[in-house]
Design a protein around this motif. Sequence first.
Motif, short mmCIF file in Angstrom:
data_model
loop_
_atom_site.label_atom_id
_atom_site.label_comp_id
_atom_site.label_asym_id
_atom_site.label_seq_id
_atom_site.Cartn_x
_atom_site.Cartn_y
_atom_site.Cartn_z
N LYS A 217 0.81 -1.04 -0.05
CA LYS A 217 0.00 0.16 0.13
C LYS A 217 0.70 1.31 0.09
O LYS A 217 1.93 1.16 0.23
N ASP B 198 -10.52 -1.19 1.14
CA ASP B 198 -10.70 -1.16 0.01
C ASP B 198 -12.41 -1.64 -0.17
O ASP B 198 -12.42 -2.56 0.83
N GLU C 17 -12.57 -3.86 -6.82
CA GLU C 17 -12.43 -2.76 -5.79
C GLU C 17 -13.08 -1.63 -6.58
O GLU C 17 -12.72 -1.16 -8.09
N GLY D 7 -10.75 2.94 -3.11
CA GLY D 7 -9.49 2.46 -2.14
C GLY D 7 -9.45 4.02 -1.32
O GLY D 7 -9.44 5.15 -1.65
MG MG Z 1 -6.47 0.90 -4.81
#
Ligand code: MG
Length: 465
Positions: free
Chosen positions: A363, A380, A388, A391
């Motif tokens: 990340k 997420d 996704e 985010g």
């Molecule tokens: Mg993302």
Amino acid sequence: MKQLKRVKISEALRLASEGEEINVKGWVRTRRGNKSVGFVALNDGSTINNIQIVIDIADFDEEMLRLITTGACISVNGELVKSQGQGQSVEIRATEIEIYGSADPAAYPLQKKGHSLEFLREIAHLRPRTNTFGAVFRVRHHMSYAIHKYFNDKGFYYFHTPIITASDAEGAGSMFEVSTLDMNNPPRDKEGRVDFSQDFFGRQTNLTVSGQLEGELGAMALGAIYTFGPTFRAENSNTPRHLAEFWMIEPEMAFYDITDNMDLAEDFLKYLIRYALEHCREDIEFLSKMYDGEVIDRLNFVVENDFVRLTYTEGVKILEASGEKFEFPVHWGTDLQSEHERYLVEKHFKRPVILTDYPREIKSFYMKQNDDGKTVRAMDVLFPKIGEIIGGSEREADYNKLMNRVKETGMHTDPIWWYLETRRFGTAPHSGFGLGLERLLMFVTGMTNIRDVIPFPRTPNNVEF
Ligand code: MG
Ligand code: 4AD
């Protein structure tokens, strides 16, 4: 032609006052009929529905009538009458017709119905005239408006962040460079490297991958802001879910922790879907009929159910125990692929999922570090069919911890010194997230390729229109 006030077709279809003389303008979708009477389905983009124009052939000039073919643009005066035929309540009995622009049937590509989405992508300059893309782009408009309305009603400020930047917000490095240097003969420094000090901005610049870093500056002053603008990623990923140019909405809030952030994300998505069900009903019903009969059920389902919240670690355990054969193997520490995300959402929980506390290595540098030294306070939001859709994270508010992470990841502090200062002067706990507008639109419309929810998609080797 007699001067009458133009009425949009959406309005005309709602008008109850039969016998009224009105003017409509639009593009011919189909024309049929016989020697004595013609029927034209006219659309002006104000609604998925066409209005039927009834033409008494004997009353009009033959030459002019010949030009009324699919794709032509016409202006029609006539009387609004109750429809004889099925499928529409009113129609217009034409008294006068003006041709604005003909469309040669031998050349007009949208002559017939039922073109494939792939073919329509090749004529992106004309595809807004199809029922499908008219519907999609109306939904896109309504969603954009609802996003502004949601945040405005909640007291968030629309904060404009730059498109050209000198920083890499996601630290991922897949950026489009912006330069006015002569690419065939750029100035060079002593080491032979391109000398960006002679470039337009006096340094190397790129198109933004996210407005977040600047958005955080806004949140540290205005309390709660959101950005809503184009975002650029030069990833060479030719997937049905990635664009090189997409629109992102990024709220950023002072004094929000990760739970507040999740609550906001869930409430926001449900609001938008409810709004779509209320305001885009006809368009979504059309798309559902044409492409995905389950889309409305899915929308209702998301609005009616709580999202499941669990950690990445718990999610990986479920995936490992699933016995499922994934294309990409999964274990703690790997970035989740869309197949993993969709397994959790569609097969295991059968509900939207918010995964939190990801391994920090996969990340971005700005996410708040957990005390375990291994994970960060990321979140997420995963959706059926999409994977996704959002985010985000709580942000690292501690200057030293943030600096350590910047150094660990090998980032240069120089292009983000101003960002780091937020942690020196009046730092505060804060959080935010990014919603991809096109991912939302895929979910709301049921379209399965992201290229079909933006008017002019930019993907590798595709920038013609
Ligand atoms: Mg993302
Ligand atoms: O997860 P991402 O990369 O997060 C950020 O950029 C953060 N700065 C957001 C924040 O916390 N303010 O991107 C956020 C969302 C994704 O969940 C996805 O919906 C969308 O943006 N997205 C894309 N959509 C289309 N094409 C792409 N190439 C996308 N990359 C991300």
